[in-house]
Design an enzyme around this catalytic site. Structure first.
Site, PDB file in Angstrom:
ATOM      1  N   GLY A 201      -5.199  -3.365  -1.829  1.00  0.00           N
ATOM      2  CA  GLY A 201      -4.145  -3.603  -2.809  1.00  0.00           C
ATOM      3  C   GLY A 201      -3.993  -5.059  -3.243  1.00  0.00           C
TER       4      GLY A 201
ATOM      5  N   ASP B 122       2.619  -2.419   8.522  1.00  0.00           N
ATOM      6  CA  ASP B 122       1.689  -2.520   7.404  1.00  0.00           C
ATOM      7  C   ASP B 122       0.623  -1.439   7.530  1.00  0.00           C
ATOM      8  OD1 ASP B 122       0.451  -3.427   5.125  1.00  0.00           O
ATOM      9  OD2 ASP B 122       0.133  -5.475   5.841  1.00  0.00           O
ATOM     10  N   GLY B 123       0.008  -1.111   6.431  1.00  0.00           N
ATOM     11  CA  GLY B 123      -1.085  -0.147   6.432  1.00  0.00           C
ATOM     12  C   GLY B 123      -2.411  -0.840   6.682  1.00  0.00           C
ATOM     13  N   ALA B 124      -3.471  -0.061   6.652  1.00  0.00           N
ATOM     14  CA  ALA B 124      -4.821  -0.617   6.801  1.00  0.00           C
ATOM     15  C   ALA B 124      -5.798   0.314   6.099  1.00  0.00           C
ATOM     16  CB  ALA B 124      -5.181  -0.743   8.276  1.00  0.00           C
TER      17      ALA B 124
ATOM     18  N   GLY C 279      -6.482  -4.983   2.402  1.00  0.00           N
ATOM     19  CA  GLY C 279      -6.627  -5.735   1.153  1.00  0.00           C
ATOM     20  C   GLY C 279      -7.054  -4.939  -0.061  1.00  0.00           C
TER      21      GLY C 279
ATOM     22  N   GLY D 216       0.837  -1.198   0.000  1.00  0.00           N
ATOM     23  CA  GLY D 216       0.000   0.000   0.000  1.00  0.00           C
ATOM     24  C   GLY D 216       0.868   1.243   0.000  1.00  0.00           C
TER      25      GLY D 216
ATOM     26  N   GLU E  54       0.314 -10.452   3.364  1.00  0.00           N
ATOM     27  CA  GLU E  54       0.400  -9.576   4.539  1.00  0.00           C
ATOM     28  C   GLU E  54       0.119 -10.367   5.816  1.00  0.00           C
ATOM     29  OE1 GLU E  54      -0.779  -5.371   2.360  1.00  0.00           O
ATOM     30  OE2 GLU E  54      -2.386  -6.592   3.175  1.00  0.00           O
TER      31      GLU E  54
ATOM     32  N   THR F 188       1.123   3.819   2.171  1.00  0.00           N
ATOM     33  CA  THR F 188       1.817   4.198   3.414  1.00  0.00           C
ATOM     34  C   THR F 188       3.077   3.343   3.573  1.00  0.00           C
ATOM     35  OG1 THR F 188      -0.415   4.508   4.314  1.00  0.00           O
ATOM     36  CG2 THR F 188       1.430   4.782   5.837  1.00  0.00           C
TER      37      THR F 188
HETATM   38  C1  5RP Z   1      -2.898  -3.646   0.662  1.00  0.00           C
HETATM   39  C2  5RP Z   1      -3.293  -3.168   2.013  1.00  0.00           C
HETATM   40  C3  5RP Z   1      -2.857  -1.793   2.403  1.00  0.00           C
HETATM   41  O1  5RP Z   1      -2.075  -1.881   3.551  1.00  0.00           O
HETATM   42  C4  5RP Z   1      -4.065  -0.942   2.660  1.00  0.00           C
HETATM   43  O2  5RP Z   1      -4.862  -0.930   1.499  1.00  0.00           O
HETATM   44  C5  5RP Z   1      -3.671   0.491   3.032  1.00  0.00           C
HETATM   45  O3  5RP Z   1      -3.125   1.140   1.921  1.00  0.00           O
HETATM   46  P1  5RP Z   1      -2.734   2.673   1.940  1.00  0.00           P
HETATM   47  O4  5RP Z   1      -1.559   2.816   2.837  1.00  0.00           O
HETATM   48  O5  5RP Z   1      -2.409   2.984   0.508  1.00  0.00           O
HETATM   49  O6  5RP Z   1      -3.924   3.454   2.419  1.00  0.00           O
HETATM   50  O7  5RP Z   1      -3.911  -3.850   2.784  1.00  0.00           O
HETATM   51  O8  5RP Z   1      -3.370  -4.960   0.429  1.00  0.00           O
END
Ligand code: 5RP
Length: 232
Positions: free
Chosen positions: A113, A97-99, A111, A43, A119, A45
């Site tokens: 992405g 990880d992001g969310a 998810g 993602g 993940e 972030t």
């Molecule tokens: C990818 C993810 C990402 O961590 C989630 O979508 C957050 O993305 P971003 O940092 O672009 O908001 O789960 O599968």
């Protein structure tokens, strides 16, 4: 370090809230120590964090990355971060990880992405976890803003789709690649298809179990009950 014939940053069409993501990235990178094996989520972030790690690696920080997607592998490689895989390491010291959504009990919806199974593998392997998610990701209930993505075995798509349509969900949709990219479905980092499920009243544990237990559902973007520290 691979000299890519393209700018890997173009793999992300746009990054929203860049300033707050850069602030988060600086905090995250300050935690790292020489020798750390770090799980890198996916993602935007996570991408901004990887770029920040790249600066520190240039200044001498020695870390290894276990990545969760092709684009993060390429990005790490392009900024000089050593990439290893789960087979090569005895454990992952910590991961980030992001969310897409974080509820008040720290349950996560991920998810967007399409990397959720990778993940989860890294999440499960890490001794400590950080979630890098600014306050725009806060929700009262999971599902409020984003669909829950389900990773589904391509051979079971039709039967899973049928079963989901018998449940009282707001909507059920196969995620398609979109015009100009690829015909047919999006394929996840783990090689599955995605069914996006909308249920704005909130995914509770009973519903999550019902969905996860359907024959053919390989994984979901619903990460419930994990312990982590949040950097926002
Ligand atoms: C990818 C993810 C990402 O961590 C989630 O979508 C957050 O993305 P971003 O940092 O672009 O908001 O789960 O599968």
């Amino acid at each position: 370090m691979t000299n890519f014939p393209f700018d890997v940053k173009t793999l992300w069409s746009s990054v929203s809230n860049l300033e707050s993501k850069e602030k988060i990235a600086k905090q995250l990178v300050s935690i790292a120590n020489d020798g750390d094996v770090i799980g890198f989520g996916s993602g935007t972030t996570s991408m901004v964090c990887a770029l920040e790690f790249g600066h520190s690696v240039k200044d001498g920080l020695a870390i290894s990355a276990v990545v969760t997607s092709y684009e993060l592998a390429w990005l790490c490689d392009s900024v000089g971060i050593k990439v290893v895989n789960l087979n090569d390491v005895s454990n992952v010291d910590w991961c980030f990880d992001g969310a897409d959504e974080v509820d008040s009990s720290n349950n996560l919806l991920k998810g967007r992405g399409g990397a959720m199974h990778n993940e989860r593998l890294v999440f499960d392997s890490a001794i400590k976890r950080y979630i890098v998610a600014d306050n725009s990701k806060d929700v009262k209930v999971l599902g409020e803003k984003f669909p829950a993505p389900l990773e589904v075995n391509p051979k079971k798509m039709v039967s899973v789709y049928r079963e989901l349509n018998k449940m009282n969900l707001d909507s059920v949709a196969i995620r398609l690649a979109g015009s100009g990219s690829k015909d047919g479905p999006v394929i996840t980092e783990a090689g599955n298809c995605i069914i996006d499920v909308v249920y704005t009243a909130g995914f509770n544990n009973i519903l999550i179990d019902q969905i996860s237990l359907l024959d053919g559902v390989f994984d979901t973007g619903l990460f419930i009950g994990y312990e982590f520290e949040r950097i926002s």
